[in-house]
Design a protein around this motif. Sequence first.
Motif, short mmCIF file in Angstrom:
data_model
loop_
_atom_site.label_atom_id
_atom_site.label_comp_id
_atom_site.label_asym_id
_atom_site.label_seq_id
_atom_site.Cartn_x
_atom_site.Cartn_y
_atom_site.Cartn_z
N TYR A 1 51.87 80.04 32.55
CA TYR A 1 50.59 80.57 33.02
C TYR A 1 49.52 79.47 33.07
O TYR A 1 48.71 79.40 34.00
N TYR A 2 49.51 78.56 32.07
CA TYR A 2 48.50 77.50 32.01
C TYR A 2 48.69 76.51 33.15
O TYR A 2 47.72 76.04 33.77
N SER A 3 49.95 76.17 33.45
CA SER A 3 50.22 75.24 34.57
C SER A 3 49.78 75.85 35.89
O SER A 3 49.18 75.17 36.74
N THR A 4 50.08 77.12 36.08
CA THR A 4 49.66 77.80 37.31
C THR A 4 48.13 77.83 37.41
O THR A 4 47.56 77.61 38.49
N TYR A 5 47.48 78.08 36.28
CA TYR A 5 46.02 78.12 36.26
C TYR A 5 45.43 76.76 36.61
O TYR A 5 44.48 76.65 37.41
N ASN A 6 45.96 75.67 36.05
CA ASN A 6 45.45 74.33 36.33
C ASN A 6 45.64 73.96 37.79
O ASN A 6 44.74 73.35 38.42
N ARG B 1 43.15 75.88 39.82
CA ARG B 1 41.80 75.36 39.62
C ARG B 1 41.60 74.05 40.36
O ARG B 1 40.53 73.81 40.97
N ALA B 2 42.59 73.16 40.35
CA ALA B 2 42.49 71.89 41.08
C ALA B 2 42.35 72.14 42.57
O ALA B 2 41.58 71.46 43.27
N ARG B 3 43.10 73.11 43.09
CA ARG B 3 43.00 73.42 44.52
C ARG B 3 41.60 73.93 44.87
O ARG B 3 41.02 73.53 45.89
N LEU B 4 41.06 74.83 44.03
CA LEU B 4 39.73 75.36 44.29
C LEU B 4 38.66 74.28 44.18
O LEU B 4 37.70 74.24 44.97
N ASP B 5 38.80 73.35 43.22
CA ASP B 5 37.83 72.25 43.07
C ASP B 5 37.85 71.35 44.30
O ASP B 5 36.79 70.91 44.79
N ALA B 6 39.05 71.05 44.79
CA ALA B 6 39.15 70.19 45.98
C ALA B 6 38.55 70.87 47.19
O ALA B 6 37.84 70.24 48.00
#
Length: 295
Positions: A257-262, A265-270
Amino acid sequence: LKLQFLYFIGDYLPNSTKMAFFLDVGTDLFGLKQNTRLEFPGTPTMSELIIASEAHFDKEQRLRRPAGVPDVAFKVQTMQVYDDVLLRWVDLYSSTQLRNGGQVWCFQPESLSHSEAPGSIPPAKYSPESWLGSPARARAVTEAGIRDPVASEKLRSVFYNIDTDRNRYITYDSLRNYFGKYDIPYTSAYIGDYYSRTGTMSYDDWVRFAAQYPSVVDSLYYRPRGSYLDSTYYSTALAEAELATSRAKRESEIRGYYSTYNAERARLDAEYASRQAARDSALYYRPYSPRYGYL
């Protein structure tokens, strides 16, 4: 003087010429269904039917009694009759419900010695085999759908659970401890004079106890089935291993779950940075390059 008509008032026929009244009467004796045809001079009263049934089945019960089972007189507690109009068993409470050749079923007081599971009724004496199934005693709703084991299964199971040393007898101390293990009261109000007895109890004594206190034996049989009796399987080492396995599985799920979340989040930040850069380029003024010779 010639008689042309002759009238009779009242019952002029002798008793010997009256039509007999037959009833097929059945019951359960030691796990087997018995059915017999009883004859009456007329429609019997309830008292006459009960007395005749008890007299017949008491002899049958004594002849068929297995070794070790207490010698108890046959007693009728309730009766049912098959209603040909309703096509089902109904409680018998009046002789007006009886018909010549009808099928009646007798219930004894509840006992471990007599199974009352519904089943096919055997043919009565001098009558063809009946297609009817015997009726079932009315049970509480909470018992519906539960297969009740036969008496011998209950007796052996509880006795050998207490007789852990396989001595073919149990002590009253071990019986008291077994009661306490499953929070069953070991009091005189619950088991009578067995409360104050000491020494040992043989299997024959156990059968007599079960016949006198069938509800207590039911408690001893069903109560342990709500507990873990297999101490080998539920040992401390296996419990710790099972806990460790569950913990590792849960940690693996959380890491996923944490890997999917990260990643999300990286995609949304980009995506946010890209859109912000586009907005900035539209807001800020950038001068064109000068023309040649422009003053």
